[in-house]
Design a protein around this motif. Structure first.
Motif, short mmCIF file in Angstrom:
data_model
loop_
_atom_site.label_atom_id
_atom_site.label_comp_id
_atom_site.label_asym_id
_atom_site.label_seq_id
_atom_site.Cartn_x
_atom_site.Cartn_y
_atom_site.Cartn_z
N GLU A 62 -17.41 -9.61 -1.53
CA GLU A 62 -17.53 -8.16 -1.34
C GLU A 62 -16.87 -7.42 -2.52
N THR A 115 -4.03 -11.11 4.35
CA THR A 115 -3.78 -11.95 5.53
C THR A 115 -4.67 -13.21 5.50
N ALA A 141 -5.53 -0.47 2.15
CA ALA A 141 -5.28 -0.96 3.51
C ALA A 141 -6.10 -2.22 3.79
N TRP A 142 -7.34 -2.23 3.34
CA TRP A 142 -8.20 -3.40 3.56
C TRP A 142 -7.66 -4.62 2.80
N GLU A 173 -7.98 3.58 1.82
CA GLU A 173 -8.79 2.65 2.61
C GLU A 173 -8.84 1.27 1.93
N PRO A 213 0.82 -1.22 0.00
CA PRO A 213 0.00 0.00 0.00
C PRO A 213 0.85 1.27 0.00
N SER A 266 -4.67 -5.23 2.05
CA SER A 266 -3.43 -5.68 2.66
C SER A 266 -3.67 -6.32 4.02
N SER A 267 -4.49 -5.68 4.87
CA SER A 267 -4.60 -6.18 6.25
C SER A 267 -5.69 -7.24 6.41
N SER A 268 -6.68 -7.26 5.53
CA SER A 268 -7.72 -8.29 5.67
C SER A 268 -7.65 -9.37 4.58
N GLN A 271 -3.31 -17.18 5.42
CA GLN A 271 -3.70 -18.32 6.26
C GLN A 271 -3.71 -19.62 5.45
#
Lengths: 210, 210
Positions: free
Chosen positions: A139, A104, A96-97, A93, A65, A99-101, A108
């Protein structure tokens, strides 16, 4: 500038953006598959051992990002972030989403060892990651249904970042039927694949998406 | 502007920054402890059910790194992001890392249900999260050893974000001995706690850090 990338990794997004802005750059291949990102040579560039890294005038910037926002702002004429501050905020935004949600959740599945130590504990972590990704992908699909692009009705740095996740969707760790289950996103991917900058980056990385 | 926050959540960082820039704003309490972030009223603001959210002229921006960058850029006179683009990129990198690596490691401890479905699978996820946080915190400590502030030798939006993680370090889910094990970071926290803007935000949230 120098971009450290691994074929098909999230470094593909800044790779595309470097091509979009027409900035002269050197592309340095650090293939994750060979563990090159964990070798001392690369850890000296990014101690986190993560791809991508961008070198500019001797300074290293990591985190997709940050690199994407930096590149867009480095060449405002390329118009890859909206000039309107609120719309720019919406792009940040989304980055960031992703990358972080979303990233990640994919990690997993792809790298359960980051979340638990012992191999017998991997399956539930991978399964939940897969479910989280499916929710995130739904989404993204619904956002792109009112597309053609992710934010502000125009092509921004968010769009090449989305292409990375599309690529992972068809890849062997997820093996989703992207064309069937995510038709709006598939149309978005096709629009990106028609862009010469995207084609140049994919050719250099030696990967095909569709 | 309107900030949706939960006391002591990562919304504390934009809360502090709103105080720093002297922007008139309304603070709307959405206490996570009560599950207020999962109620329809808040899901209408942020469908992800996450704190913080910033409302500006009817548009909602979520994700702490995006809100922090937006606020700093909204008031460039407040000088909370470096004017130099590369140094600004270093700040964005730090925000992205805190959000995608450090916050997610904390979430493994605080919210293992995001990573696995069944309660018997929580302990190894929490344990690994704790180990990841300890590694990240050691890195933060070593960064702060060489400066009063995180990036560019001066106070930026990265610093209030760091204070959030310090707060979580002393909190009941981690219960680290921050003063003993992270002395440079503790000095950093003390410097922040001396700032009137930080004090105003903490007073409104009704929390104490040290």
């Amino acid at each position: 500038m120098k971009l450290y990338y691994s074929p098909g990794a999230c470094s593909l997004a800044p790779h595309i953006v470097l091509e979009e802005i027409g900035e002269p750059f050197e592309a340095v291949r650090v293939p994750i598959g060979d563990g090159a990102h964990r070798q001392p040579a690369y850890l000296a560039i990014n101690p986190h051992g993560r791809i991508p890294a961008l070198e500019i005038d001797g300074t290293i910037i990591t985190e997709a990002p940050a690199i994407l926002a930096f590149l867009a702002r480095h060449r405002p004429d390329s118009d890859l972030l909206p000039a309107d501050p609120v719309q720019e905020g919406k792009c940040l935004e989304f980055l960031a989403w992703l990358s972080s949600s979303v990233h990640t959740a994919y990690a997993q599945v792809r790298r359960p060892e980051r979340y638990v130590d012992d191999e017998p504990d991997y399956p539930p972590v991978m399964e939940k990651g897969r479910a989280n990704i499916a929710r995130h992908f739904a989404e993204i699909e619904s956002i792109l249904e009112s597309g053609p692009y992710a934010v502000a009705g125009r092509y921004t740095v968010v769009d090449p970042f989305l292409l990375v996740f599309y690529h992972w969707g068809v890849g062997r760790y997820l093996s989703f039927d992207m064309a069937r289950d995510y038709p709006a996103w598939t149309q978005h991917a096709d629009a990106l694949l028609a862009r010469p900058a995207v084609q140049r980056a994919l050719a250099r990385e030696g990967i095909a998406i569709r």
